[in-house]
Design a protein around this motif. Sequence first.
Motif, PDB file in Angstrom:
ATOM      1  N   GLY A  85      -0.971  -6.510  -5.937  1.00 12.65           N
ATOM      2  CA  GLY A  85       0.236  -6.675  -5.121  1.00 12.65           C
ATOM      3  C   GLY A  85       1.475  -5.984  -5.684  1.00 12.65           C
ATOM      4  O   GLY A  85       2.600  -6.393  -5.386  1.00 12.65           O
ATOM      5  N   LYS A  86       1.290  -4.908  -6.449  1.00 13.36           N
ATOM      6  CA  LYS A  86       2.433  -4.193  -7.050  1.00 13.36           C
ATOM      7  C   LYS A  86       3.331  -3.583  -5.972  1.00 13.36           C
ATOM      8  O   LYS A  86       4.538  -3.768  -5.982  1.00 13.36           O
ATOM      9  CB  LYS A  86       1.927  -3.070  -7.981  1.00 13.36           C
ATOM     10  N   SER A  87       2.703  -2.824  -5.066  1.00 12.81           N
ATOM     11  CA  SER A  87       3.498  -2.133  -4.041  1.00 12.81           C
ATOM     12  C   SER A  87       4.165  -3.144  -3.106  1.00 12.81           C
ATOM     13  O   SER A  87       5.332  -2.980  -2.735  1.00 12.81           O
ATOM     14  CB  SER A  87       2.605  -1.164  -3.261  1.00 12.81           C
ATOM     15  N   SER A  88       3.447  -4.201  -2.761  1.00  5.09           N
ATOM     16  CA  SER A  88       4.034  -5.245  -1.895  1.00  5.09           C
ATOM     17  C   SER A  88       5.243  -5.873  -2.561  1.00  5.09           C
ATOM     18  O   SER A  88       6.259  -6.151  -1.910  1.00  5.09           O
ATOM     19  CB  SER A  88       3.011  -6.358  -1.631  1.00  5.09           C
ATOM     20  N   LEU A  89       5.153  -6.103  -3.865  1.00  5.33           N
ATOM     21  CA  LEU A  89       6.268  -6.722  -4.582  1.00  5.33           C
ATOM     22  C   LEU A  89       7.488  -5.800  -4.576  1.00  5.33           C
ATOM     23  O   LEU A  89       8.620  -6.253  -4.388  1.00  5.33           O
ATOM     24  CB  LEU A  89       5.859  -7.060  -6.025  1.00  5.33           C
ATOM     25  N   PRO A 140      -8.320  -1.516  -2.552  1.00  6.84           N
ATOM     26  CA  PRO A 140      -7.793  -1.263  -3.887  1.00  6.84           C
ATOM     27  C   PRO A 140      -7.751   0.226  -4.207  1.00  6.84           C
ATOM     28  O   PRO A 140      -8.531   1.009  -3.658  1.00  6.84           O
ATOM     29  CB  PRO A 140      -8.763  -1.995  -4.813  1.00  6.84           C
ATOM     30  N   GLY A 141      -6.853   0.630  -5.076  1.00  8.20           N
ATOM     31  CA  GLY A 141      -6.758   2.041  -5.478  1.00  8.20           C
ATOM     32  C   GLY A 141      -5.831   2.844  -4.596  1.00  8.20           C
ATOM     33  O   GLY A 141      -5.859   4.065  -4.591  1.00  8.20           O
ATOM     34  N   LYS A 142      -4.973   2.167  -3.835  1.00  9.20           N
ATOM     35  CA  LYS A 142      -4.077   2.871  -2.904  1.00  9.20           C
ATOM     36  C   LYS A 142      -3.062   3.745  -3.641  1.00  9.20           C
ATOM     37  O   LYS A 142      -2.871   4.908  -3.316  1.00  9.20           O
ATOM     38  CB  LYS A 142      -3.348   1.844  -2.026  1.00  9.20           C
ATOM     39  N   CYS A 166       1.382 -16.242  -4.839  1.00 11.90           N
ATOM     40  CA  CYS A 166       1.525 -17.686  -5.031  1.00 11.90           C
ATOM     41  C   CYS A 166       1.442 -18.458  -3.715  1.00 11.90           C
ATOM     42  O   CYS A 166       1.199 -19.663  -3.726  1.00 11.90           O
ATOM     43  CB  CYS A 166       2.833 -17.995  -5.763  1.00 11.90           C
ATOM     44  N   ASP A 167       1.613 -17.757  -2.592  1.00 14.86           N
ATOM     45  CA  ASP A 167       1.467 -18.433  -1.294  1.00 14.86           C
ATOM     46  C   ASP A 167       0.039 -18.876  -1.035  1.00 14.86           C
ATOM     47  O   ASP A 167      -0.225 -19.717  -0.174  1.00 14.86           O
ATOM     48  CB  ASP A 167       1.938 -17.499  -0.166  1.00 14.86           C
ATOM     49  N   LYS A 168      -0.896 -18.325  -1.784  1.00 13.80           N
ATOM     50  CA  LYS A 168      -2.308 -18.654  -1.553  1.00 13.80           C
ATOM     51  C   LYS A 168      -2.723 -19.974  -2.209  1.00 13.80           C
ATOM     52  O   LYS A 168      -3.851 -20.437  -2.002  1.00 13.80           O
ATOM     53  CB  LYS A 168      -3.201 -17.539  -2.100  1.00 13.80           C
TER      54      LYS A 168
HETATM   55  P1  GTP Z   1      -3.072  -0.577  -5.652  1.00 14.22           P
HETATM   56  O1  GTP Z   1      -1.940   0.340  -5.302  1.00 14.22           O
HETATM   57  O2  GTP Z   1      -4.303  -0.279  -4.902  1.00 14.22           O
HETATM   58  O3  GTP Z   1      -3.287  -0.700  -7.124  1.00 14.22           O
HETATM   59  O4  GTP Z   1      -2.690  -2.075  -5.122  1.00 14.22           O
HETATM   60  P2  GTP Z   1      -1.327  -2.876  -5.262  1.00 14.22           P
HETATM   61  O5  GTP Z   1      -1.332  -3.678  -6.519  1.00 14.22           O
HETATM   62  O6  GTP Z   1      -0.156  -1.997  -5.047  1.00 14.22           O
HETATM   63  O7  GTP Z   1      -1.451  -3.951  -4.073  1.00 14.22           O
HETATM   64  P3  GTP Z   1      -0.782  -3.903  -2.613  1.00 14.22           P
HETATM   65  O8  GTP Z   1       0.685  -4.225  -2.703  1.00 14.22           O
HETATM   66  O9  GTP Z   1      -1.187  -2.660  -1.929  1.00 14.22           O
HETATM   67  O10 GTP Z   1      -1.468  -5.195  -1.950  1.00 14.22           O
HETATM   68  C1  GTP Z   1      -2.861  -5.361  -1.914  1.00 14.22           C
HETATM   69  C2  GTP Z   1      -3.215  -6.399  -0.857  1.00 14.22           C
HETATM   70  O11 GTP Z   1      -2.732  -7.697  -1.240  1.00 14.22           O
HETATM   71  C3  GTP Z   1      -2.617  -6.117   0.511  1.00 14.22           C
HETATM   72  O12 GTP Z   1      -3.545  -6.485   1.488  1.00 14.22           O
HETATM   73  C4  GTP Z   1      -1.391  -7.035   0.556  1.00 14.22           C
HETATM   74  O13 GTP Z   1      -1.029  -7.406   1.866  1.00 14.22           O
HETATM   75  C5  GTP Z   1      -1.894  -8.237  -0.235  1.00 14.22           C
HETATM   76  N1  GTP Z   1      -0.774  -8.955  -0.886  1.00 14.22           N
HETATM   77  C6  GTP Z   1       0.105  -8.424  -1.752  1.00 14.22           C
HETATM   78  N2  GTP Z   1       1.001  -9.347  -2.167  1.00 14.22           N
HETATM   79  C7  GTP Z   1       0.683 -10.497  -1.550  1.00 14.22           C
HETATM   80  C8  GTP Z   1       1.254 -11.835  -1.560  1.00 14.22           C
HETATM   81  O14 GTP Z   1       2.224 -12.151  -2.233  1.00 14.22           O
HETATM   82  N3  GTP Z   1       0.598 -12.759  -0.786  1.00 14.22           N
HETATM   83  C9  GTP Z   1      -0.494 -12.461  -0.049  1.00 14.22           C
HETATM   84  N4  GTP Z   1      -1.043 -13.463   0.650  1.00 14.22           N
HETATM   85  N5  GTP Z   1      -1.039 -11.224   0.010  1.00 14.22           N
HETATM   86  C10 GTP Z   1      -0.458 -10.255  -0.735  1.00 14.22           C
END
Ligand code: GTP
Length: 204
Positions: free
Chosen positions: A34-38, A55-57, A143-145
């Motif tokens: 969830g790095k990019s989402s954060l 994964p691996g985006k 943490c919502d999970k």
């Molecule tokens: P890579 O770039 O592949 O290394 O992944 P990343 O760490 O950047 O993860 P990314 O933010 O792309 O999220 C991966 C998946 O987790 C996506 O489907 C998001 O929607 C989900 N996700 C990320 N953060 C959260 C969160 O806080 N809660 C929930 N429920 N899902 C999340």
Amino acid sequence: MVTKAVFKCSSERLGQLPKDNLHDIAFIGRSNVGKSSLINMLTQQKGLAKVSSQPGKTRLINHFLINNSWYLVDLPGYGYARTSKTMRSGFAKIITDYTYRCERLFFLFVLVDVRLEPQRIDLEFIESLGEHGVPFGIIFTKCDKLSASQVERNMTAYRQRLSEQWEELPPMFASSSEKRSGRDEILAFVDKILKSSDATADEI
Ligand code: GTP
Ligand code: MG
């Protein structure tokens, strides 16, 4: 506070990183943690960093300029077996080059999925940060999970695990990009450490 966030550049080598002397605050962790989402949640810009359920985006080092004064840095994930041989055997060179050797890196947040037991790859990575003297903190994601009490329990278990190796524990934060929680705490912390570096610079 984040008032302005703009994409600056994507780099595949250290030589391509920005040449200014602003600080990097970077985010790392296993693929899909969830790095990019954060980063999108912290900047309140949905499409700023690319998110994917695959994964691996994120494959490159992505710099986002914040308030014209520091960078949020989105790094590729580690531990994703299908991306390449170097990943399988540990951490991709781009990650180790940046993390251990890049002077731009001011502080690193290691992201950990709050639902999981401490994972060996994360513990190894955290240990290597100690060996290289990289300042870091831990952000528990998704943490919502879980229920609030389960989040607390898992974070306590993580602290206990780290106490086996560390005398002093790193700063830790609970977050959910889905619920937008943890944002104020993380940004206040970033503000604090950036200000403390300004103070040091002023004293010199
Ligand atoms: P890579 O770039 O592949 O290394 O992944 P990343 O760490 O950047 O993860 P990314 O933010 O792309 O999220 C991966 C998946 O987790 C996506 O489907 C998001 O929607 C989900 N996700 C990320 N953060 C959260 C969160 O806080 N809660 C929930 N429920 N899902 C999340
Ligand atoms: Mg990503």
